[in-house]
Design a protein around this motif. Structure first.
Motif, PDB file in Angstrom:
ATOM      1  N   LYS A 138     -12.955  11.201  -3.390  1.00  0.00           N
ATOM      2  CA  LYS A 138     -11.742  10.701  -2.755  1.00  0.00           C
ATOM      3  C   LYS A 138     -11.477  11.548  -1.520  1.00  0.00           C
ATOM      4  CE  LYS A 138      -6.769  10.115  -3.585  1.00  0.00           C
ATOM      5  NZ  LYS A 138      -5.681  10.304  -4.582  1.00  0.00           N
ATOM      6  N   VAL A 139     -11.504  10.901  -0.361  1.00  0.00           N
ATOM      7  CA  VAL A 139     -11.280  11.592   0.903  1.00  0.00           C
ATOM      8  C   VAL A 139     -10.018  11.008   1.543  1.00  0.00           C
ATOM      9  CG1 VAL A 139     -12.237  12.202   3.156  1.00  0.00           C
ATOM     10  CG2 VAL A 139     -13.766  11.874   1.192  1.00  0.00           C
ATOM     11  N   VAL A 140      -9.047  11.873   1.833  1.00  0.00           N
ATOM     12  CA  VAL A 140      -7.764  11.422   2.368  1.00  0.00           C
ATOM     13  C   VAL A 140      -7.658  11.787   3.842  1.00  0.00           C
ATOM     14  CG1 VAL A 140      -5.261  11.562   2.158  1.00  0.00           C
ATOM     15  CG2 VAL A 140      -6.701  11.686   0.103  1.00  0.00           C
ATOM     16  N   PHE A 141      -7.319  10.793   4.662  1.00  0.00           N
ATOM     17  CA  PHE A 141      -7.101  11.000   6.089  1.00  0.00           C
ATOM     18  C   PHE A 141      -5.659  10.652   6.434  1.00  0.00           C
ATOM     19  CE2 PHE A 141     -11.660   9.882   5.943  1.00  0.00           C
ATOM     20  CZ  PHE A 141     -12.204  10.965   6.615  1.00  0.00           C
ATOM     21  N   SER A 142      -5.074  11.424   7.324  1.00  0.00           N
ATOM     22  CA  SER A 142      -3.775  11.041   7.870  1.00  0.00           C
ATOM     23  C   SER A 142      -3.996   9.959   8.931  1.00  0.00           C
ATOM     24  CB  SER A 142      -3.089  12.246   8.507  1.00  0.00           C
ATOM     25  OG  SER A 142      -3.793  12.655   9.683  1.00  0.00           O
ATOM     26  N   ARG A 143      -2.926   9.324   9.310  1.00  0.00           N
ATOM     27  CA  ARG A 143      -3.033   8.306  10.359  1.00  0.00           C
ATOM     28  C   ARG A 143      -3.555   8.923  11.660  1.00  0.00           C
ATOM     29  NH1 ARG A 143      -1.256   3.273  10.555  1.00  0.00           N
ATOM     30  NH2 ARG A 143      -1.147   2.262  12.595  1.00  0.00           N
ATOM     31  N   GLU A 144      -3.088  10.122  11.957  1.00  0.00           N
ATOM     32  CA  GLU A 144      -3.541  10.786  13.177  1.00  0.00           C
ATOM     33  C   GLU A 144      -5.026  11.124  13.123  1.00  0.00           C
ATOM     34  OE1 GLU A 144      -1.784  11.040  15.946  1.00  0.00           O
ATOM     35  OE2 GLU A 144      -0.310   9.875  14.817  1.00  0.00           O
ATOM     36  N   GLU A 145      -5.515  11.500  11.965  1.00  0.00           N
ATOM     37  CA  GLU A 145      -6.945  11.804  11.832  1.00  0.00           C
ATOM     38  C   GLU A 145      -7.792  10.550  12.034  1.00  0.00           C
ATOM     39  OE1 GLU A 145      -7.077  15.603   8.777  1.00  0.00           O
ATOM     40  OE2 GLU A 145      -6.628  13.610   7.981  1.00  0.00           O
ATOM     41  N   PHE A 217       0.583   0.740  -0.572  1.00  0.00           N
ATOM     42  CA  PHE A 217       1.792   1.215  -1.233  1.00  0.00           C
ATOM     43  C   PHE A 217       2.774   1.628  -0.143  1.00  0.00           C
ATOM     44  CE2 PHE A 217      -2.000   2.208  -3.663  1.00  0.00           C
ATOM     45  CZ  PHE A 217      -1.738   1.621  -4.882  1.00  0.00           C
ATOM     46  N   ALA A 218       3.885   2.195  -0.523  1.00  0.00           N
ATOM     47  CA  ALA A 218       4.868   2.644   0.456  1.00  0.00           C
ATOM     48  C   ALA A 218       4.273   3.776   1.290  1.00  0.00           C
ATOM     49  CB  ALA A 218       6.128   3.109  -0.254  1.00  0.00           C
ATOM     50  N   GLY A 219       3.918   3.471   2.525  1.00  0.00           N
ATOM     51  CA  GLY A 219       3.423   4.493   3.437  1.00  0.00           C
ATOM     52  C   GLY A 219       2.004   4.956   3.189  1.00  0.00           C
ATOM     53  N   ALA A 220       1.262   4.299   2.277  1.00  0.00           N
ATOM     54  CA  ALA A 220      -0.086   4.763   1.952  1.00  0.00           C
ATOM     55  C   ALA A 220      -1.002   3.583   1.655  1.00  0.00           C
ATOM     56  CB  ALA A 220      -0.057   5.712   0.760  1.00  0.00           C
ATOM     57  N   VAL A 221      -2.279   3.794   1.903  1.00  0.00           N
ATOM     58  CA  VAL A 221      -3.301   2.784   1.609  1.00  0.00           C
ATOM     59  C   VAL A 221      -4.424   3.447   0.828  1.00  0.00           C
ATOM     60  CG1 VAL A 221      -5.105   1.305   2.619  1.00  0.00           C
ATOM     61  CG2 VAL A 221      -2.804   1.327   3.599  1.00  0.00           C
ATOM     62  N   ASP A 222      -4.858   2.789  -0.242  1.00  0.00           N
ATOM     63  CA  ASP A 222      -6.058   3.191  -0.959  1.00  0.00           C
ATOM     64  C   ASP A 222      -7.188   2.255  -0.560  1.00  0.00           C
ATOM     65  OD1 ASP A 222      -4.831   5.240  -2.286  1.00  0.00           O
ATOM     66  OD2 ASP A 222      -4.721   4.229  -4.227  1.00  0.00           O
ATOM     67  N   ASN A 247       0.873   5.978   6.641  1.00  0.00           N
ATOM     68  CA  ASN A 247       0.727   7.348   7.147  1.00  0.00           C
ATOM     69  C   ASN A 247      -0.506   8.052   6.586  1.00  0.00           C
ATOM     70  OD1 ASN A 247       3.179   7.281   8.658  1.00  0.00           O
ATOM     71  ND2 ASN A 247       4.313   7.540   6.740  1.00  0.00           N
ATOM     72  N   THR A 248      -0.948   7.627   5.399  1.00  0.00           N
ATOM     73  CA  THR A 248      -2.138   8.231   4.797  1.00  0.00           C
ATOM     74  C   THR A 248      -3.066   7.139   4.281  1.00  0.00           C
ATOM     75  OG1 THR A 248      -1.074   8.431   2.626  1.00  0.00           O
ATOM     76  CG2 THR A 248      -0.928  10.337   4.106  1.00  0.00           C
ATOM     77  N   PHE A 249      -4.366   7.439   4.329  1.00  0.00           N
ATOM     78  CA  PHE A 249      -5.400   6.511   3.884  1.00  0.00           C
ATOM     79  C   PHE A 249      -6.357   7.276   2.965  1.00  0.00           C
ATOM     80  CE2 PHE A 249      -3.711   4.869   7.775  1.00  0.00           C
ATOM     81  CZ  PHE A 249      -3.805   3.481   7.702  1.00  0.00           C
TER      82      PHE A 249
END
Length: 294
Positions: A138-145, A217-222, A247-249
């Motif tokens: 599982k690798v999480v990126f911010s929107r800015e990344e 989801f609220a503010g996030a995507v899987d 904001n996060t993916f």
């Protein structure tokens, strides 16, 4: 006394009992259960434990294949195993899983794959003969990344279910041990994403065509599954940023997928029980399960 059988041996009212177990154990909405029971439920693939002619535990066997060189071996994916809360702690599920394993062997299936819902369940399934066989990370990126890597020339591409299934096979069909899904399973995964607030996104660019199966989801995507290479990840980033204001993916990726700067360690994500109908399967160390309907 507990009776082990398949749902097709019981009156039509068995489905309502299975829905009750599902809701009590998983808490899903009626809409989610409707999608499964109208699209993937096949009574002769639903193993049930009965007490006093009432369903008290269940599991579903979804047909799939396992990549094995130039061939694909018949297998089953074990899904939504659950025991009614009033009957838990009595060993009923262990008996039901043993029954299911014997039945799939008699039907000519070489293996059963599953994805434990929690880390603690790995030890439970190990006691029943299952072995860790699939990994992911599982690798999480911010929107800015994601913005820092996106390729603006990438475009979203509408994919039919058949095109999506073919594209998935092109990414995941070659590695020994990867789980392969048919058109019906891919179509269901797509509709499940939509029902849970996401979508299946196709993309195209000069680098490659690809896809992403997403839940929002609220503010996030899987991103539950990504059809891309490390080189074409920026193309996926571009279409995801346009599709979602998150904001996060979080990307669930094959264990050996090397995104730029990623140092995430892979974890076991699935297990396999071979039935002995064929010689021991050659499973690559980084075999990928995918589309696990978690």
């Amino acid at each position: 006394m507990t009776e082990l059988t398949f749902a097709d041996t019981r009156p039509s009212g068995i489905e309502a009992q299975l829905r009750t177990i599902w809701h009590r154990c998983f808490g899903d909405t009626d809409a989610y259960m409707d999608l499964f029971f109208t699209s993937r439920y096949v009574p002769h693939n639903a193993a049930v434990a009965l007490e006093d002619n009432k369903a008290v535990a269940m599991l579903f066997l979804l047909p799939c294949r396992i990549a094995a060189g130039a061939a694909a071996i018949k297998a089953d994916y074990l899904y939504a195993a659950a025991t009614h809360p009033d009957y838990q702690g009595r060993g009923i599920m262990s008996k039901l899983m043993g029954f299911a394993a014997e039945q799939v062997r008699l039907r000519g299936s070489a293996a059963i794959a599953l994805a434990p819902a929690s880390r603690s369940l790995f030890s439970f399934y190990a006691k029943l003969g299952y072995k860790a066989a699939f990994r992911r990370k599982k690798v999480v990126f911010s929107r800015e990344e994601l913005k820092s890597m996106e390729i603006s020339a990438a475009k979203e591409k509408n994919l039919t279910d058949r095109e999506l299934a073919a594209l998935r096979d092109s990414y995941y069909g070659a590695r020994n041990g990867n789980l392969l899904w048919d058109l019906e399973a891919v179509s269901y995964a797509r509709r499940e994403c939509v029902l849970t607030g996401g979508k299946a996104i196709g993309f195209t660019s000069d680098l490659a065509d690809g896809y992403a199966l997403c839940r929002a989801f609220a503010g996030a995507v899987d991103v539950l599954e990504l059809g891309a290479t490390p080189a074409s990840l920026p193309c996926a980033a571009a279409v995801l940023l346009r599709a979602f204001q998150a904001n996060t993916f979080a990307f669930y990726l094959p264990a050996d997928f090397q995104a730029a700067g990623d140092k995430t360690l892979p974890q076991d994500a699935g297990m396999l029980l071979e039935t002995g109908l064929v010689p021991p399967l050659e499973i690559d160390a980084d075999a990928y399960l995918g589309l696990t309907l978690e």
